[in-house]
Design a protein around this motif. Structure first.
Motif, PDB file in Angstrom:
ATOM      1  N   ARG A 262       1.184  -2.118  -4.534  1.00  0.00           N
ATOM      2  CA  ARG A 262       1.495  -0.695  -4.370  1.00  0.00           C
ATOM      3  C   ARG A 262       2.103  -0.490  -2.995  1.00  0.00           C
ATOM      4  O   ARG A 262       1.383  -0.302  -2.008  1.00  0.00           O
ATOM      5  N   SER A 266       4.519   4.813  -3.105  1.00  0.00           N
ATOM      6  CA  SER A 266       5.071   4.310  -4.365  1.00  0.00           C
ATOM      7  C   SER A 266       3.944   4.178  -5.383  1.00  0.00           C
ATOM      8  O   SER A 266       2.763   4.231  -5.046  1.00  0.00           O
ATOM      9  N   PHE A 269       2.815  -1.291  -9.495  1.00  0.00           N
ATOM     10  CA  PHE A 269       3.546  -2.069 -10.493  1.00  0.00           C
ATOM     11  C   PHE A 269       3.286  -3.552 -10.246  1.00  0.00           C
ATOM     12  O   PHE A 269       2.868  -3.956  -9.167  1.00  0.00           O
ATOM     13  N   VAL A 271       4.261  -7.577  -9.915  1.00  0.00           N
ATOM     14  CA  VAL A 271       5.325  -8.461  -9.438  1.00  0.00           C
ATOM     15  C   VAL A 271       4.869  -9.899  -9.598  1.00  0.00           C
ATOM     16  O   VAL A 271       3.683 -10.178  -9.765  1.00  0.00           O
ATOM     17  N   TYR A 303      15.406   0.334 -12.941  1.00  0.00           N
ATOM     18  CA  TYR A 303      13.953   0.277 -13.119  1.00  0.00           C
ATOM     19  C   TYR A 303      13.446  -1.080 -13.594  1.00  0.00           C
ATOM     20  O   TYR A 303      12.237  -1.279 -13.676  1.00  0.00           O
ATOM     21  N   GLU A 317      14.891   0.116  -7.824  1.00  0.00           N
ATOM     22  CA  GLU A 317      13.981   1.099  -7.236  1.00  0.00           C
ATOM     23  C   GLU A 317      12.722   0.428  -6.699  1.00  0.00           C
ATOM     24  O   GLU A 317      12.231   0.775  -5.621  1.00  0.00           O
ATOM     25  N   LYS A 318      12.195  -0.541  -7.424  1.00  0.00           N
ATOM     26  CA  LYS A 318      11.009  -1.264  -6.959  1.00  0.00           C
ATOM     27  C   LYS A 318      11.327  -2.119  -5.733  1.00  0.00           C
ATOM     28  O   LYS A 318      10.528  -2.204  -4.796  1.00  0.00           O
ATOM     29  N   SER A 321      11.487   0.137  -2.780  1.00  0.00           N
ATOM     30  CA  SER A 321      10.171   0.599  -2.327  1.00  0.00           C
ATOM     31  C   SER A 321       9.440  -0.475  -1.525  1.00  0.00           C
ATOM     32  O   SER A 321       8.615  -0.157  -0.662  1.00  0.00           O
TER      33      SER A 321
END
Length: 459
Positions: A262, A266, A269, A271, A303, A317-318, A321
């Motif tokens: 995280r 944000s 998600f 990874v 995304y 986007e990730k 962030s």
């Protein structure tokens, strides 16, 4: 002491009597004198017996008091043992209740997993149907365009309209299914955390029970079982999620794999953290066998798409962030068809979506010549999203990528050709890496990884 004194007096009295009897043979003593001597002996003996009686009386009273104390202690011990037995029974009941709760949660977890599998299979079938329908729509649109050019007065064919409507409905259904799958995944994580919490409580309860079974007369405070606050536990775990793979590594996870992170400001998600040389890199792109189509839309590149344990693109986007937290290094790893491995590292800056995720590179090190332009603004484009004032590269070179003013320098998101392409034009549209000296590498597998320059600052 009194008994010893008495035992000491009796032999003296007896010996004195024997001496008097022996002396009677030698000389005749008057009878009254012998009587008075015997009376004195009796008095002495009586006095000794009286003292002995008083001593025995005191001893009896003292012994009686000690016995009373022993009985009081035994009563206290019996009460403590009874209380301990009651507390042990309560602990056993609590343990049984926790085990029943664990069994119910495990059953629910299996049900949620089965539902998730079914949803995934339905989603895959819907995606396949969507691709087929899109192909049909494209074909019909081409035919319709040709008909309109030849006969402008002809209105749109009703079959095309119905197909478009159907495709839109399918898109909405797929979006709903994706939301449902995400919700199911979140519930699975929550169920998993709940089961772990209950297992930890069961272990703590077993350890306390084994300790309390040993007999002890010491007073003990009453035991209470903590309440399970699922929402609070979830919030604690949510706030304790690491910001990147470096934080995951610093917390003791030294194995490559999928972890939740995280970044600041944000959402959470997953990874893939790739551990190498005592460092954990965040994998943002991976290609190995061409199983994933990379000729995707702008929204998918923004995304992310693919599977983290296979071929995938993490999502612009990730990536943004993560890298906006500090200064990062970009590492590109290449493997050609002769199994030769190469790498190159850059320090880089990445813009947000308003700048079309503009990339600015400066080479640091590597064993392969650089192919990406340095000290220039590289703008990300896809076939359905081209930046203004830049060459329309994605239309002729499949896959989204960072372009400048020349197409074909490299394209790690391009078409995957297997086996190795023979003609040069086909190689330029596949996975390729063209160095500044003009050499063109045909690439079999690629990895793009990021890592903070200062590992300590990532904490």
């Amino acid at each position: 002491h009194i008994i010893k004194l008495f035992l000491f007096i009796i032999p003296l009295v007896i010996s004195s009597k024997i001496d008097r009897d022996d002396s009677s043979y030698d000389s005749v003593s008057p009878e009254p004198k012998s009587r008075f001597a015997m009376l004195d002996d009796v008095k002495i003996l009586a006095n000794g017996l009286l003292q002995l009686g008083h001593g025995l009386k005191d001893f009896v009273h003292k012994t009686k008091g000690q016995i009373n104390d022993i009985f009081q202690k035994l009563n206290i011990f019996d009460q403590s043992f009874y209380d301990l037995s009651l507390q042990t029974n309560e602990i056993k009941e609590e343990e049984k209740e926790l085990r029943r709760t664990t069994s119910k949660l495990q059953v629910k977890n299996e049900e949620v997993k089965n539902m998730s599998r079914e949803l995934n299979s339905k989603l895959e079938s819907l995606l396949e149907e969507k691709i087929l329908l899109q192909q049909k729509v494209i074909y019909l649109e081409k035919q319709l365009t040709s008909l309109i050019k030849n006969q402008p007065e002809i209105q749109e064919h009703p079959e095309v309209t119905s197909l478009k409507t159907f495709v839109e409905q399918q898109d909405n259904s797929i979006k709903d299914l994706l939301q449902t799958v995400e919700e199911q995944y979140r519930q699975l994580n929550q169920q998993h955390s709940q089961i772990k919490e209950i297992e930890n409580q069961l272990r703590r309860t077993s350890n306390q029970e084994s300790t309390e079974n040993s007999l002890s007369s010491k007073p003990r405070a009453p035991r209470t079982t903590p309440f399970l606050h699922f929402n609070e536990t979830q919030n604690v775990e949510h706030n304790d999620i690491p910001a990147n793979c470096t934080t995951v590594y610093n917390r003791g996870e030294h194995t490559s794999g999928i972890y939740p992170i995280r970044p600041s400001n944000s959402q959470v998600f997953n990874v893939y953290c790739d551990v190498k040389s005592d460092r954990s890199w965040t994998l943002i792109q991976h290609r190995t066998d061409g199983s994933q189509n990379f000729n995707e839309t702008w929204e998918n590149y923004r995304y992310g798409f693919g599977r983290l344990n296979g071929e995938f693109w993490l999502g612009l986007e990730k990536i943004y962030s993560i890298v906006r937290q500090s200064n990062y290094i970009l590492r590109i790893e290449l493997e050609d068809w002769n199994d030769n491995k190469h790498y190159i590292e850059y320090s880089f800056n990445l813009g947000n979506h308003e700048t079309n995720y503009t990339l600015h590179l400066v080479e640091i090190s590597g064993n392969v010549p650089s192919a990406l332009p340095e000290h220039k603004d590289l703008v990300f484009s896809t076939w359905d999203h081209m930046a203004k004032e830049h060459v329309n590269c994605p239309e002729s070179y499949s896959g989204g990528w960072w372009w400048h003013n020349v197409c074909g320098e490299n394209n790690l998101n391009g078409k995957y050709n297997k086996p190795r392409a023979k003609t040069k034009p086909e190689r330029r549209r596949g996975l390729c890496w063209k160095s500044q000296n003009g050499r063109l590498y045909s690439v079999k597998s690629t990895k793009m990884l990021i890592h903070p320059k200062d590992s300590e600052s990532s904490e």
